[in-house]
Design an enzyme around this catalytic site. Structure first.
Site, PDB file in Angstrom:
ATOM      1  CB  THR A 205      -0.816   0.015   1.316  1.00 27.01           C
ATOM      2  OG1 THR A 205      -1.760  -1.043   1.291  1.00 27.01           O
ATOM      3  CG2 THR A 205      -1.552   1.317   1.545  1.00 27.01           C
ATOM      4  NE  ARG A 233      -9.116  -7.210   2.966  1.00 25.21           N
ATOM      5  CZ  ARG A 233      -8.030  -6.451   3.032  1.00 25.21           C
ATOM      6  NH1 ARG A 233      -7.704  -5.654   2.031  1.00 25.21           N
ATOM      7  NH2 ARG A 233      -7.263  -6.473   4.097  1.00 25.21           N
ATOM      8  N   GLY A 235     -10.359  -3.276   2.768  1.00 19.64           N
ATOM      9  CA  GLY A 235      -9.323  -3.212   3.799  1.00 19.64           C
ATOM     10  C   GLY A 235      -9.443  -1.938   4.617  1.00 19.64           C
ATOM     11  CG  ASP A 236      -5.874  -0.629   6.510  1.00 22.81           C
ATOM     12  OD1 ASP A 236      -5.761  -1.401   5.535  1.00 22.81           O
ATOM     13  OD2 ASP A 236      -4.918   0.023   6.956  1.00 22.81           O
ATOM     14  CB  THR A 256       1.243   0.183   4.868  1.00 21.50           C
ATOM     15  OG1 THR A 256       2.462   0.174   5.626  1.00 21.50           O
ATOM     16  CG2 THR A 256       1.109   1.525   4.157  1.00 21.50           C
ATOM     17  N   GLY A 257      -0.111  -2.487   5.810  1.00 24.38           N
ATOM     18  CA  GLY A 257       0.026  -3.822   6.396  1.00 24.38           C
ATOM     19  C   GLY A 257      -1.345  -4.446   6.575  1.00 24.38           C
ATOM     20  N   GLY A 259      -4.702  -4.949   7.018  1.00 25.00           N
ATOM     21  CA  GLY A 259      -5.778  -3.982   7.160  1.00 25.00           C
ATOM     22  C   GLY A 259      -6.768  -4.340   8.245  1.00 25.00           C
TER      23      GLY A 259
HETATM   24  N1  ASP Z   1      -3.607  -2.353   4.378  1.00 25.49           N
HETATM   25  C1  ASP Z   1      -3.861  -2.937   3.082  1.00 25.49           C
HETATM   26  C2  ASP Z   1      -5.102  -3.752   3.142  1.00 25.49           C
HETATM   27  O1  ASP Z   1      -5.334  -4.419   4.121  1.00 25.49           O
HETATM   28  C3  ASP Z   1      -2.768  -3.800   2.581  1.00 25.49           C
HETATM   29  C4  ASP Z   1      -1.378  -3.364   2.859  1.00 25.49           C
HETATM   30  O2  ASP Z   1      -1.130  -2.306   3.340  1.00 25.49           O
HETATM   31  O3  ASP Z   1      -0.468  -4.140   2.593  1.00 25.49           O
HETATM   32  O4  ASP Z   1      -5.825  -3.774   2.196  1.00 25.49           O
END
Ligand code: ASP
Length: 359
Positions: A205, A233, A235-236, A256-257, A259
């Site tokens: 992200t 789906r 995400g955050d 990021t990460g 979500g």
């Molecule tokens: N946060 C993002 C999600 O969950 C993915 C990511 O940041 O790697 O969609």
């Protein structure tokens, strides 16, 4: 509200923070003073894939006086258009049906307004669509077909966002997928399915937070989300308070990460609120990660989310800038120095080390 009603209200809601402006004189514990604007010529920070992003955002604020939120959105556009970044925009990895669905949100400090699009298809720059939702409507979230149509109505071109490289990776994943795929949180370090051990399911992200020289803040986050996700789906990244949040009195933050963890913790808003409570940006990001780790421990009762030693097996990183221009990022785990984030300010453009919650 009379004083008696107000007391009842506070008792009933358990409210304890000062709310002087709504209720007159405060009876709550004293709060730390709000951070004041610092002396600088603007700062932009982002995830490590955003060196070019922060450079653009910083220059636009400095040279053109662009508001921070718009500067951040123009900055992330280069990553949205980059086919080699497989976590954002064009070239992003698709959902389980091979369709690229993008999520994005943005927030403007001075107006405390936000916009977002989720599961939008065929539009390369979802952050710019989110900006239009913020500026041209009274809504915050548009999703799926409605978001796509809104973009087309405002002149965005539709295009195929699935590159050959992303399609090949998706086909490889599809050939190996297993039934439990929807349950396990595949992180960037421990693939749940041993068959995928050589190819952990990628996350990625870009978040960009920005502050200008007078201390106004703004931010945006844009992503193709979890690769091979269930269609629909969210995400955050498109959720205000989870994937990004700002408050012009305090600062700005984003994530990021994984979500789902940022959503369950209200992570970005929590980071901003920690700064309101007196934390530095680094302390605020680390606080949220520790909170997420506690929550993941409880969730492990139904979902085996933890390492044996109690550290979540998923990646999550927060980024924050405080009103005074101080900034930081912190990641859930990794060796010290192994996780980076991008910064642009008067000292130039560079990667700096993230703090690590569980080194
Ligand atoms: N946060 C993002 C999600 O969950 C993915 C990511 O940041 O790697 O969609």
């Amino acid at each position: 509200m009379t004083d008696l009603t107000r007391r009842k209200f506070l008792q009933a809601t358990g409210a304890s923070i000062a709310t002087t402006s709504l209720f007159g004189a405060s009876t709550a514990q004293p709060q730390p003073p709000l951070p004041s604007a610092g002396k600088h010529d603007g700062v932009a920070i982002s995830s490590a894939n955003g060196l070019e992003t922060v450079k653009i955002a910083h220059q636009l604020m400095l040279n053109e006086g662009m508001r921070p939120v718009s500067a951040a959105i123009r900055g992330v556009a280069v990553v949205e258009a980059d086919p080699n970044d497989m976590s954002v925009g064009y070239g992003g990895l698709p959902n389980e049906l091979g369709v690229v669905q993008l999520d994005s949100s943005c927030m403007d400090g001075p107006t405390h307004n936000a916009g977002s699009v989720a599961c939008i298809e065929d539009i390369m720059h979802p952050a710019q669509v989110a900006e239009l939702v913020m500026d041209r409507t009274d809504h915050i979230n548009l999703v799926g077909k409605g978001a796509r149509q809104f973009a087309i109505d405002h002149g965005f071109k539709t295009e195929n966002l699935l590159t050959d490289r992303a399609r090949e990776i998706w086909l490889k994943w599809r050939a190996k997928r297993t039934d439990d795929d929807r349950l396990w949180p595949l992180g960037d370090t421990v693939p749940a399915d041993p068959a995928l051990a050589d190819e952990p399911r990628p996350w990625g992200t870009i978040h960009c937070s920005a502050i200008n020289s007078v201390g106004d803040v703004g931010c945006c986050t844009t992503t193709s989300g979890l690769s091979f996700k269930i269609p629909g789906r969210i995400g955050d990244s498109p959720l205000v308070g989870a994937g990004m949040y700002c408050d012009n009195e305090i600062g700005t933050a984003g994530a990021t990460g994984r979500g789902e963890a940022a959503i369950l913790s209200g992570g970005s808003m929590l980071a901003v609120e920690r700064m309101r409570a007196g934390d530095s940006p680094e302390q605020a990001c680390l606080y949220v990660l520790k909170r997420v780790a506690q929550q993941a421990q409880r969730a492990s009762k139904w979902q085996p989310m933890l390492y044996k030693d109690g550290v979540p097996n998923f990646g999550l990183t927060f980024y924050a800038i405080r009103k005074d221009g101080t900034y930081a990022s912190a990641s859930m785990h990794g060796k010290p120095g192994s996780r980076k984030f991008a910064v642009a300010d008067k000292n130039g453009v560079r990667l700096e080390d993230c703090a690590i919650a569980f080194a």
